[in-house]
Design an enzyme around this catalytic site. Structure first.
Site, PDB file in Angstrom:
ATOM      1  CG  ASP A  11      -1.622   1.263   1.469  1.00 29.34           C
ATOM      2  OD1 ASP A  11      -2.352   1.696   0.546  1.00 29.34           O
ATOM      3  OD2 ASP A  11      -1.453   1.868   2.545  1.00 29.34           O
ATOM      4  CG  ASP A  13      -1.653   7.786   0.302  1.00 31.04           C
ATOM      5  OD1 ASP A  13      -0.678   8.543   0.176  1.00 31.04           O
ATOM      6  OD2 ASP A  13      -2.541   7.674  -0.565  1.00 31.04           O
TER       7      ASP A  13
END
Length: 223
Positions: A11, A13
């Site tokens: 991922d 953010d």
């Protein structure tokens, strides 16, 4: 006999970069532009990882689809303006992130990718700003998939790389990441330095508190 290919998906953010300042600022700007009350910081961070329309549907659930659409477009404009102004400084890499990426990239059988709620434009700009272009062989973004936790991003990354589910790991900071990994039938490594509380990462295969713990976590999963 050669080692099987492994796929490590990150991922972005809250996992690789700390973009909360930029996210909260852009969200504040788009709600202000519509003369609407700005959601609390905790509420904003709780939806990080979702595709933007899904995130806005939660933050502005009492408003019409047309208002939500204007909020989405306003957020994109505000975030893009911030990125042009601040560059990489608006979304700095977490401590240890670059070292972890470089170390994994150096292992011949390990392929790296990202699975993010960011747009293609946003992800490409971020990767370029941090000089990470050569590391990720697959980049899955919100433009081309249903929102997390739907498994489409992971399924597509596996299809592109030819890596089976048993040799794929998803690393993320949110419940959406761990639920996506579960839905795709792959291991999920939760990280505690991001935007969701450790308590909601209940579907994680394991949880780490620093990037230094990642090699051991991957070894435990793959052995």
């Amino acid at each position: 006999m050669s080692a099987p290919l492994r796929l490590v998906l990150f991922d972005v953010d809250g996992t690789l970069v700390d973009s909360q300042g930029s996210i909260v600022s852009a969200m504040t700007a788009c709600f202000d532009a519509q003369s609407l009350p700005v959601p609390e910081r905790e509420a904003i961070l709780s939806i990080v990882g979702l595709s933007l329309p899904n995130a806005m549907a939660q933050l502005a659930s009492e408003h019409s689809d047309s208002v939500q659409h204007r909020l989405v477009e306003g957020y994109k404009e505000a975030y893009h303006a911030q990125r042009l102004e601040q560059g990489a400084a608006g979304s700095p890499l977490y401590p240890g992130a670059r070292d972890a990426i470089e170390a994994l990239h150096a292992v011949p059988e390990v392929l790296l990718g990202v699975a993010t709620g960011k747009s293609q434009r946003g992800l490409d700009a971020l990767i370029e700003a941090h000089g990470l272009e050569r590391f990720f062989v697959t980049r899955q973004v919100a433009d081309h998939h249903p929102s997390k936790p739907h498994p489409s991003m992971i399924d597509t990354a596996r299809s592109e790389t030819g890596v089976d589910a048993a040799n794929t790991v998803m690393i993320g900071d949110t419940k959406f990441d761990m639920d996506m990994a579960h839905a795709a039938g792959v291991a999920g490594i939760g990280v505690t330095w991001g935007y969701h509380d450790r308590s909601v990462l209940d579907r994680a295969t394991c949880i780490i508190e620093t990037f230094d713990q990642l090699p051991r976590a991957l070894d435990d999963i793959w052995t």
